[in-house]
Write a protein that holds these residues in place. Structure first.
Motif, PDB file in Angstrom:
ATOM      1  N   HIS A  75       1.930  19.255  23.554  1.00 40.67           N
ATOM      2  CA  HIS A  75       3.023  18.233  23.742  1.00 40.67           C
ATOM      3  C   HIS A  75       3.290  17.526  25.034  1.00 40.67           C
ATOM      4  O   HIS A  75       3.183  18.225  25.942  1.00 40.67           O
ATOM      5  CB  HIS A  75       4.388  18.908  23.381  1.00 40.67           C
ATOM      6  CG  HIS A  75       5.683  17.972  23.276  1.00 40.67           C
ATOM      7  ND1 HIS A  75       6.925  18.756  22.902  1.00 40.67           N
ATOM      8  CD2 HIS A  75       5.717  16.799  23.598  1.00 40.67           C
ATOM      9  CE1 HIS A  75       7.805  17.721  22.932  1.00 40.67           C
ATOM     10  NE2 HIS A  75       7.184  16.673  23.465  1.00 40.67           N
ATOM     11  N   LEU A  76       3.061  16.391  24.887  1.00 39.68           N
ATOM     12  CA  LEU A  76       2.926  15.436  26.361  1.00 39.68           C
ATOM     13  C   LEU A  76       4.177  14.582  26.194  1.00 39.68           C
ATOM     14  O   LEU A  76       4.722  14.013  25.341  1.00 39.68           O
ATOM     15  CB  LEU A  76       1.871  14.483  26.001  1.00 39.68           C
ATOM     16  CG  LEU A  76       0.501  15.228  26.227  1.00 39.68           C
ATOM     17  CD1 LEU A  76      -0.519  14.065  26.376  1.00 39.68           C
ATOM     18  CD2 LEU A  76       0.313  16.118  27.533  1.00 39.68           C
ATOM     19  N   GLU A  77       4.594  14.244  27.616  1.00 36.36           N
ATOM     20  CA  GLU A  77       5.484  13.304  27.751  1.00 36.36           C
ATOM     21  C   GLU A  77       4.674  12.124  28.973  1.00 36.36           C
ATOM     22  O   GLU A  77       3.982  12.500  29.751  1.00 36.36           O
ATOM     23  CB  GLU A  77       6.705  13.931  28.620  1.00 36.36           C
ATOM     24  CG  GLU A  77       7.832  13.012  29.305  1.00 36.36           C
ATOM     25  CD  GLU A  77       8.809  13.852  30.007  1.00 36.36           C
ATOM     26  OE1 GLU A  77       8.927  15.084  29.976  1.00 36.36           O
ATOM     27  OE2 GLU A  77       9.453  13.045  30.751  1.00 36.36           O
ATOM     28  N   THR A  78       5.105  10.881  28.404  1.00 38.00           N
ATOM     29  CA  THR A  78       4.425  10.107  29.513  1.00 38.00           C
ATOM     30  C   THR A  78       5.652   8.896  29.810  1.00 38.00           C
ATOM     31  O   THR A  78       6.914   9.519  29.494  1.00 38.00           O
ATOM     32  CB  THR A  78       3.505   9.044  28.614  1.00 38.00           C
ATOM     33  OG1 THR A  78       4.484   7.992  27.612  1.00 38.00           O
ATOM     34  CG2 THR A  78       2.482   9.632  27.575  1.00 38.00           C
ATOM     35  N   LYS A  79       5.568   8.063  30.456  1.00 36.39           N
ATOM     36  CA  LYS A  79       6.375   6.948  31.066  1.00 36.39           C
ATOM     37  C   LYS A  79       7.378   6.525  29.781  1.00 36.39           C
ATOM     38  O   LYS A  79       8.808   6.340  30.071  1.00 36.39           O
ATOM     39  CB  LYS A  79       5.840   6.081  31.824  1.00 36.39           C
ATOM     40  CG  LYS A  79       5.676   6.033  33.292  1.00 36.39           C
ATOM     41  CD  LYS A  79       6.877   5.366  34.129  1.00 36.39           C
ATOM     42  CE  LYS A  79       6.730   5.735  35.616  1.00 36.39           C
ATOM     43  NZ  LYS A  79       5.673   5.460  36.203  1.00 36.39           N
ATOM     44  N   LEU A 117       4.787  12.650  22.821  1.00 33.62           N
ATOM     45  CA  LEU A 117       3.946  12.911  21.526  1.00 33.62           C
ATOM     46  C   LEU A 117       3.009  14.245  21.616  1.00 33.62           C
ATOM     47  O   LEU A 117       3.124  14.965  22.710  1.00 33.62           O
ATOM     48  CB  LEU A 117       2.950  11.849  21.543  1.00 33.62           C
ATOM     49  CG  LEU A 117       1.548  11.669  22.414  1.00 33.62           C
ATOM     50  CD1 LEU A 117       0.565  10.781  21.960  1.00 33.62           C
ATOM     51  CD2 LEU A 117       1.948  11.258  23.933  1.00 33.62           C
ATOM     52  N   VAL A 118       2.463  14.472  20.703  1.00 34.88           N
ATOM     53  CA  VAL A 118       1.699  15.893  20.410  1.00 34.88           C
ATOM     54  C   VAL A 118       0.319  15.386  19.979  1.00 34.88           C
ATOM     55  O   VAL A 118      -0.094  14.758  19.141  1.00 34.88           O
ATOM     56  CB  VAL A 118       2.190  16.732  19.043  1.00 34.88           C
ATOM     57  CG1 VAL A 118       1.426  18.114  19.162  1.00 34.88           C
ATOM     58  CG2 VAL A 118       3.772  17.123  19.620  1.00 34.88           C
ATOM     59  N   VAL A 119      -0.677  15.879  20.829  1.00 36.99           N
ATOM     60  CA  VAL A 119      -1.962  15.435  20.822  1.00 36.99           C
ATOM     61  C   VAL A 119      -2.726  17.103  20.237  1.00 36.99           C
ATOM     62  O   VAL A 119      -2.378  18.085  20.789  1.00 36.99           O
ATOM     63  CB  VAL A 119      -2.736  15.021  21.808  1.00 36.99           C
ATOM     64  CG1 VAL A 119      -2.226  13.735  22.201  1.00 36.99           C
ATOM     65  CG2 VAL A 119      -2.665  16.031  23.067  1.00 36.99           C
ATOM     66  N   SER A 120      -3.835  16.798  19.238  1.00 38.38           N
ATOM     67  CA  SER A 120      -4.550  17.857  18.860  1.00 38.38           C
ATOM     68  C   SER A 120      -5.459  18.632  20.070  1.00 38.38           C
ATOM     69  O   SER A 120      -5.597  17.850  20.853  1.00 38.38           O
ATOM     70  CB  SER A 120      -5.097  17.587  17.813  1.00 38.38           C
ATOM     71  OG  SER A 120      -6.299  16.947  18.139  1.00 38.38           O
ATOM     72  N   LYS A 121      -5.888  19.951  19.637  1.00 37.29           N
ATOM     73  CA  LYS A 121      -6.893  20.475  20.733  1.00 37.29           C
ATOM     74  C   LYS A 121      -8.062  19.529  20.807  1.00 37.29           C
ATOM     75  O   LYS A 121      -8.555  19.196  22.082  1.00 37.29           O
ATOM     76  CB  LYS A 121      -7.228  21.865  20.219  1.00 37.29           C
ATOM     77  CG  LYS A 121      -8.237  22.410  21.073  1.00 37.29           C
ATOM     78  CD  LYS A 121      -9.011  23.555  20.551  1.00 37.29           C
ATOM     79  CE  LYS A 121      -9.807  24.243  21.595  1.00 37.29           C
ATOM     80  NZ  LYS A 121     -10.594  25.314  20.739  1.00 37.29           N
TER      81      LYS A 121
END
Lengths: 217, 217
Positions: free
Chosen positions: A195-199, A203-207
DNA sequence: AAATATTTTTAGTCTTATCTAAAATGTTAA
DNA sequence: TTAACATTTTAGATAAGACTAAAAATATTT
């Protein structure tokens, strides 16, 4: 000097050496180049005769220093042409690979040096990869794979392991770009998705996606 | 679609058809391409199968309309790249031929269209030859060979029959350039050499030089 | 029209880069 | 430690594009 086929093999071996710490096998090359192992063997023999690789039957290959120089020249051309295509001709970053694959074989030192000067000596191509200079010197940025970040760690998307059209299109769709600051909010132990946070968004990105993103901390 | 070898043959045949009014023979092609007549025969058969030329044994060849289209595409690429090399990368007009010979085979319609737009749709290459548009349309300027001018006639150097490095270097040395106004002051009957007057100077050119200068009256 | 010269084609070979199928080597696991 | 499996190499073929040498067709002279 060298044929396109030879240059392509050399370039692939160079890239594989970086990814697999010099453990480059016949099969690995065949897979990367979408060809057959027997064809690879044939070519390795030719490259060995020309002192571009060290090759012993059944033992894999390494580029010689001469081979590395050739690889860096081809990569230099590839990346400068990519930069030209994106910055001057306004192609999208996911459209230029195939053209650069052809342009990298144009034979002329002067041409590529003039192009570099015309482009004002860019240091990185549109996928974040460093562009070797005239002497083959290449700027290596220390990065770590997104998979290796811990929850809470921050970094910047520096470059991509995979620069295929489909991956680049994925990133564009998800609104992720080179130089974006990211922070790991959570890691899902079940499938290693992140689970990522940007400016601008979460979003969630797969392995699989994560292992193709290299992060500068 | 087509190999570099095929494209080169097609292009040569196109150029020869213009110069020799469709009387293009095997030997002529061989001479132009610095290859052997037997190689030409082999290739003509292949091109005929692909419907790029009309070929009957011992009867010479003509390009089909399909062949002409291919020729014009290759020529378009060649001339646009030459323009790019001279106007953007600052090469001299006698330095670009070899590079353009390679660049003309890069496969991508979009690339060449973008390049054309980037260059602001030039109409002529650095040697005065017209650049075919996207649809293969080509602007033909009516010119006559300097050899056919009479004493006292004036005109402008429009384009060159021979664009070899050595001829271009000769012109540079003699301070002759495209678009220069010239006037025939005298013709020497003994060796057909021609005494020319330009804006800035007088000079005598040999018959061989004259037949490579096409003049717009 | 025959003889000669020139042009063009054919036949067979070479090189580069590929392939398939089979043999050799290397690795792994019982 | 040897049998099974995987990887790699060899052997032999193929295709593109070139070549040489010889044969065939066309053109030119006499």
């Amino acid at each position: 000097m060298f044929s396109q086929a030879e240059e392509n093999y050399i370039k692939s071996i160079y890239v594989l050496e970086l990814e697999f710490q010099n453990n480059v096998s016949t099969n690995l090359i065949a897979k990367k180049m979408q060809t057959k192992p027997s064809s690879v063997t044939d070519m390795l023999k030719k490259l060995a005769v020309k002192d571009l690789v060290d090759y012993k039957k059944y033992q894999g290959v390494q580029l010689t220093s001469k081979g590395k120089k050739v690889a860096l020249k081809v990569i230099r051309k590839h990346r400068l042409w990519e930069y030209f295509l994106v910055k001057e001709l306004k192609f999208k970053w996911d459209e230029v690979h195939e053209m650069a694959e052809q342009l990298e074989h144009i034979k002329s030192e002067t041409l590529i040096d003039r192009l570099e000067s015309f482009l004002k000596y860019p240091k990185f191509d549109p996928h974040g990869d460093p562009i070797p200079d005239k002497d083959g010197k290449i700027m290596i940025t220390k990065t770590i794979n997104l998979l290796n970040l811990k929850v809470g760690q921050k970094g910047v998307i520096d470059n991509l392991k995979d620069s295929s059209d489909t991956f680049l299109k994925y990133l564009t769709k998800k609104n992720l770009a080179l130089r974006d600051k990211i922070k790991v909010v959570d890691i899902e132990p079940f499938d290693n998705s992140i689970h990522l946070e940007t400016k601008t968004h979460h979003l969630v990105v797969s392995k699989k996606v994560a292992e193709n993103l290299n992060i500068k901390i």
